[in-house]
Design a protein around this motif. Sequence first.
Motif, PDB file in Angstrom:
ATOM      1  N   LEU A   8      58.133  22.632  55.327  1.00  0.00           N
ATOM      2  CA  LEU A   8      58.829  21.432  55.809  1.00  0.00           C
ATOM      3  C   LEU A   8      57.797  20.335  56.038  1.00  0.00           C
ATOM      4  CD1 LEU A   8      61.366  23.076  58.294  1.00  0.00           C
ATOM      5  CD2 LEU A   8      61.670  22.498  55.880  1.00  0.00           C
ATOM      6  N   GLY A   9      57.236  19.870  54.929  1.00  0.00           N
ATOM      7  CA  GLY A   9      56.103  18.968  54.916  1.00  0.00           C
ATOM      8  C   GLY A   9      55.125  19.499  53.896  1.00  0.00           C
ATOM      9  N   PRO A  10      53.838  19.193  54.009  1.00  0.00           N
ATOM     10  CA  PRO A  10      52.859  19.798  53.093  1.00  0.00           C
ATOM     11  C   PRO A  10      52.881  21.316  53.208  1.00  0.00           C
ATOM     12  CG  PRO A  10      51.883  17.971  54.334  1.00  0.00           C
ATOM     13  CD  PRO A  10      53.233  18.216  54.937  1.00  0.00           C
ATOM     14  N   VAL A  11      52.659  21.998  52.099  1.00  0.00           N
ATOM     15  CA  VAL A  11      52.644  23.466  52.111  1.00  0.00           C
ATOM     16  C   VAL A  11      51.441  23.926  52.927  1.00  0.00           C
ATOM     17  CG1 VAL A  11      52.480  25.543  50.698  1.00  0.00           C
ATOM     18  CG2 VAL A  11      53.795  23.569  49.892  1.00  0.00           C
ATOM     19  N   GLN A  12      51.700  24.826  53.881  1.00  0.00           N
ATOM     20  CA  GLN A  12      50.648  25.233  54.801  1.00  0.00           C
ATOM     21  C   GLN A  12      50.868  26.679  55.211  1.00  0.00           C
ATOM     22  OE1 GLN A  12      50.049  22.173  57.664  1.00  0.00           O
ATOM     23  NE2 GLN A  12      48.252  23.095  58.605  1.00  0.00           N
ATOM     24  N   ALA A  13      49.829  27.295  55.758  1.00  0.00           N
ATOM     25  CA  ALA A  13      49.931  28.655  56.302  1.00  0.00           C
ATOM     26  C   ALA A  13      49.095  28.718  57.572  1.00  0.00           C
ATOM     27  CB  ALA A  13      49.433  29.689  55.285  1.00  0.00           C
ATOM     28  N   GLY A 140      57.257  16.402  57.521  1.00  0.00           N
ATOM     29  CA  GLY A 140      57.364  15.462  56.415  1.00  0.00           C
ATOM     30  C   GLY A 140      58.429  15.963  55.465  1.00  0.00           C
ATOM     31  N   PRO A 141      58.630  15.312  54.321  1.00  0.00           N
ATOM     32  CA  PRO A 141      59.613  15.816  53.353  1.00  0.00           C
ATOM     33  C   PRO A 141      59.262  17.231  52.905  1.00  0.00           C
ATOM     34  CG  PRO A 141      58.908  13.581  52.802  1.00  0.00           C
ATOM     35  CD  PRO A 141      57.999  14.052  53.891  1.00  0.00           C
ATOM     36  N   ALA A 142      60.278  18.049  52.662  1.00  0.00           N
ATOM     37  CA  ALA A 142      60.050  19.444  52.293  1.00  0.00           C
ATOM     38  C   ALA A 142      59.252  19.546  50.987  1.00  0.00           C
ATOM     39  CB  ALA A 142      61.378  20.174  52.154  1.00  0.00           C
ATOM     40  N   VAL A 146      54.583  19.480  46.078  1.00  0.00           N
ATOM     41  CA  VAL A 146      55.157  19.719  44.746  1.00  0.00           C
ATOM     42  C   VAL A 146      56.411  18.863  44.547  1.00  0.00           C
ATOM     43  CG1 VAL A 146      54.175  22.011  44.473  1.00  0.00           C
ATOM     44  CG2 VAL A 146      56.342  21.763  45.684  1.00  0.00           C
ATOM     45  N   ALA A 147      56.399  17.690  45.157  1.00  0.00           N
ATOM     46  CA  ALA A 147      57.579  16.827  45.083  1.00  0.00           C
ATOM     47  C   ALA A 147      57.887  16.373  43.661  1.00  0.00           C
ATOM     48  CB  ALA A 147      57.369  15.597  45.983  1.00  0.00           C
ATOM     49  N   HIS A 148      56.870  16.363  42.787  1.00  0.00           N
ATOM     50  CA  HIS A 148      57.041  15.879  41.415  1.00  0.00           C
ATOM     51  C   HIS A 148      57.624  16.942  40.484  1.00  0.00           C
ATOM     52  CE1 HIS A 148      53.237  18.028  41.671  1.00  0.00           C
ATOM     53  NE2 HIS A 148      53.314  18.245  40.359  1.00  0.00           N
ATOM     54  N   THR A 149      57.768  18.171  40.947  1.00  0.00           N
ATOM     55  CA  THR A 149      58.165  19.259  40.048  1.00  0.00           C
ATOM     56  C   THR A 149      59.685  19.374  39.960  1.00  0.00           C
ATOM     57  OG1 THR A 149      58.177  20.915  41.812  1.00  0.00           O
ATOM     58  CG2 THR A 149      56.086  20.525  40.685  1.00  0.00           C
ATOM     59  N   THR A 150      60.134  19.849  38.800  1.00  0.00           N
ATOM     60  CA  THR A 150      61.578  20.065  38.654  1.00  0.00           C
ATOM     61  C   THR A 150      62.011  21.350  39.353  1.00  0.00           C
ATOM     62  OG1 THR A 150      61.184  21.169  36.539  1.00  0.00           O
ATOM     63  CG2 THR A 150      61.677  18.818  36.481  1.00  0.00           C
ATOM     64  N   TRP A 151      61.109  22.369  39.416  1.00  0.00           N
ATOM     65  CA  TRP A 151      61.499  23.661  39.990  1.00  0.00           C
ATOM     66  C   TRP A 151      61.671  23.614  41.502  1.00  0.00           C
ATOM     67  CZ3 TRP A 151      57.504  25.119  43.160  1.00  0.00           C
ATOM     68  CH2 TRP A 151      56.209  24.681  42.829  1.00  0.00           C
ATOM     69  N   ALA A 152      61.105  22.627  42.167  1.00  0.00           N
ATOM     70  CA  ALA A 152      61.281  22.513  43.622  1.00  0.00           C
ATOM     71  C   ALA A 152      62.339  21.486  43.994  1.00  0.00           C
ATOM     72  CB  ALA A 152      59.951  22.145  44.284  1.00  0.00           C
ATOM     73  N   ALA A 154      65.665  21.032  43.549  1.00  0.00           N
ATOM     74  CA  ALA A 154      66.943  21.421  44.154  1.00  0.00           C
ATOM     75  C   ALA A 154      66.756  21.881  45.601  1.00  0.00           C
ATOM     76  CB  ALA A 154      67.605  22.519  43.328  1.00  0.00           C
ATOM     77  N   GLU A 155      65.704  22.680  45.845  1.00  0.00           N
ATOM     78  CA  GLU A 155      65.473  23.173  47.202  1.00  0.00           C
ATOM     79  C   GLU A 155      65.068  22.039  48.135  1.00  0.00           C
ATOM     80  OE1 GLU A 155      65.112  26.118  50.318  1.00  0.00           O
ATOM     81  OE2 GLU A 155      66.366  25.678  48.555  1.00  0.00           O
ATOM     82  N   ARG A 156      64.258  21.086  47.628  1.00  0.00           N
ATOM     83  CA  ARG A 156      63.882  19.933  48.447  1.00  0.00           C
ATOM     84  C   ARG A 156      65.121  19.129  48.825  1.00  0.00           C
ATOM     85  NH1 ARG A 156      61.259  15.958  46.539  1.00  0.00           N
ATOM     86  NH2 ARG A 156      60.139  15.446  48.448  1.00  0.00           N
ATOM     87  N   ALA A 157      66.014  18.927  47.864  1.00  0.00           N
ATOM     88  CA  ALA A 157      67.234  18.161  48.143  1.00  0.00           C
ATOM     89  C   ALA A 157      68.126  18.909  49.130  1.00  0.00           C
ATOM     90  CB  ALA A 157      67.982  17.894  46.838  1.00  0.00           C
ATOM     91  N   ARG A 158      68.243  20.221  48.934  1.00  0.00           N
ATOM     92  CA  ARG A 158      69.096  21.007  49.835  1.00  0.00           C
ATOM     93  C   ARG A 158      68.577  20.961  51.269  1.00  0.00           C
ATOM     94  NH1 ARG A 158      69.774  25.835  52.281  1.00  0.00           N
ATOM     95  NH2 ARG A 158      67.615  26.444  51.846  1.00  0.00           N
ATOM     96  N   LEU A 159      67.277  21.155  51.441  1.00  0.00           N
ATOM     97  CA  LEU A 159      66.707  21.126  52.787  1.00  0.00           C
ATOM     98  C   LEU A 159      66.796  19.727  53.394  1.00  0.00           C
ATOM     99  CD1 LEU A 159      63.584  23.414  52.278  1.00  0.00           C
ATOM    100  CD2 LEU A 159      65.574  23.908  53.716  1.00  0.00           C
ATOM    101  N   GLY A 160      66.579  18.707  52.570  1.00  0.00           N
ATOM    102  CA  GLY A 160      66.698  17.338  53.079  1.00  0.00           C
ATOM    103  C   GLY A 160      68.103  17.041  53.563  1.00  0.00           C
ATOM    104  N   GLU A 161      69.097  17.518  52.815  1.00  0.00           N
ATOM    105  CA  GLU A 161      70.492  17.318  53.235  1.00  0.00           C
ATOM    106  C   GLU A 161      70.775  18.056  54.532  1.00  0.00           C
ATOM    107  OE1 GLU A 161      74.445  16.042  53.213  1.00  0.00           O
ATOM    108  OE2 GLU A 161      72.701  15.352  52.082  1.00  0.00           O
ATOM    109  N   ARG A 162      70.247  19.255  54.662  1.00  0.00           N
ATOM    110  CA  ARG A 162      70.456  20.016  55.896  1.00  0.00           C
ATOM    111  C   ARG A 162      69.783  19.328  57.083  1.00  0.00           C
ATOM    112  NH1 ARG A 162      71.609  25.980  56.591  1.00  0.00           N
ATOM    113  NH2 ARG A 162      73.060  24.845  57.908  1.00  0.00           N
TER     114      ARG A 162
END
Length: 651
Positions: A8-13, A140-142, A146-152, A154-162
């Motif tokens: 939920l923002g930059p990928v982190q661990a 930040g945005p989910a 990898v905001a530029h990728t097609t594979w992420a 749908a999930e970015r949009a779904r989480l943003g809507e939620r």
Amino acid sequence: MTVRFGVLGPVQAWDARGRPLPLKGPRHRAVLARLILAQGRVVPVRVLVDDLWEDDVPPAGAVAAVRTFVAALRRALEPDRAPRTTPRILLTQGTGYALRTHTVDAREFEDALTAAASSIDTDPARSAALLDEALDLWRGPAYTDVAHTTWARAERARLGERRLGAVEARARAHLATGDTGRVIADLDAHVTDHPWREEAWHTLALALYRAGRQGEALDVLRRARTLLADRLGLDPGPSLRRLEHDILHQADHVEAPTATVDRLWHSTADAYRSGPGPRARLESTVGLLRALAVTGPEGLTRARTHRMEAVDAARALGDPDLTARVIGAYDVPANWTHSDDPAQAARVVAAAEETLTALGHQGHHALRARLLSTVALESRGDRSERPRLAALEAEHLARGLGDPTLLAFALNGRWMQTFHRTGLADERGRIGTELVELSARQGLDTFEILGHLIGVQTGAAVGDTDRADHHADAVARLARRHERPLVEVFTTWYRALRLDLTGRAPAEVAEAYRAAADRTIPAGMPGLAQGLLPLALLSLRLRHGSPWREEPDTDWGPHAPWVAPLRLLSLDRPDEASRALDRVQDPAPGLVMEAHWALVAHAALALGHRPALRRARAALTPALGEHAGAAGGMFTLGPVADLLRRIDGAG
């Protein structure tokens, strides 16, 4: 090793202590993001290659590069893993890789949304708190990396809507609690950025109307109409049109719930003034006093002030049954360490005993049980057997009658009479458990709260913070749902005590104790507040071997006799301290009895006072597995076992 992943923002661990793990460059993060997105399923190496270079032709060494990225990720995620041992987090399976995801912030976010949705109607305050925590997870945005990728996508949009839905759900929850200011602040910018979200416009306009800002509410609805038309070519939906109509006509159902409640309260009270006679009014008054006593400081003070007046008025009417009902109807749980008005408590007990005599032993079992429970509750600190016998008889009568409400009241009296000696935490815990189970079945919210508070105290007494935390969380939810603000006094003290029990720095614990005391002072419970903060701070210093410190004009309240020897020692007056220890009485029954005995033990150890050491050892031995003072869920002088070892070592 426990690893928490964030998308939920930059990928982190992060590791188990919350420290960020080094993930190196963007390709490493992209591989990790792709594996998190797979939710534990295997992602073949060729798929990873295609996804990482989806806009370009993969280089000749792409497969080897992916394996290098994976190896680097494994080192970052499991830095302590020995060479040539099997990874536990990022696994090789067949021709691909799978991530054994421990915790992902997106999953935590959605779990919180589910929990909030289940409680929005029954406990909007809890729902609002859950949604606050859920939205705080966003950095930040989910999947930002990898905001530029097609594979992420749908999930970015779904989480943003939620997330947008969560902002609006939180606003509705806060609106249900009456917090219109918070709703207006949250939604004003939200509707400007997302003008197509009609639910947000609806909630904002409703909040403004309930805040007494009718003109602004109508203006918001007009703005919504204009923006929807200009940007989307749409008319407002039926929900917005209906709200505008209702606001223009000031419909009752769009008022704040509190306004409706207030109107009902006053109209009912007006009707009652011309209704029943003095006996019915008197019993109704006691019911009102009982409700007032648990609703906040002012209500508690007023209830205490008028309670004895009601008892005296009933006695003046010369009807023992009525007097018994008036005395016994005030079944307010007793939680604090000392009676706030000992003189009044003594008068209530005298009136109850007189009424018991007037009723006789034949019949009247329910009334007798209530009077006996009152004797048990109001006789805090009484060293005689009478209050304990009264509690036992009340419980016996209530169980025989099969009346759950009466039994809950009797159990409250039984609990109050389990402080005549140390080491009874387990017995109190059983009473608390029965109170919770009984009250939850019967909808007795006040006694359910009491049962959980006993659970907090019992868990603290035996050093079981998981148990105490469970009850503290449960009681906080119940207090919010049933508007019991005084409960927060006790949970705030427990949170401070918890810091002490879990080994936090003394300065941090002391600051938490001071914050708890600040909340206690205006709560209308002087019997609890007087001397409590100095005692908690002294206990903290004794635990850590810190030098004596005392603020000017410190009021030790009811704890003064047991503090006196230590205080005289701090002034380098050992002879006077020894004489004070000779004079000190056995602590009175109550929640702080073990703490007082621990103070005696500390002073006796410092002075080498053998008679006091023997007294303290005999008194504290039954509490071997407990923490001295923690029975009240507020502070601790440490494990009783440690004190007993020191006493034994002193010979």
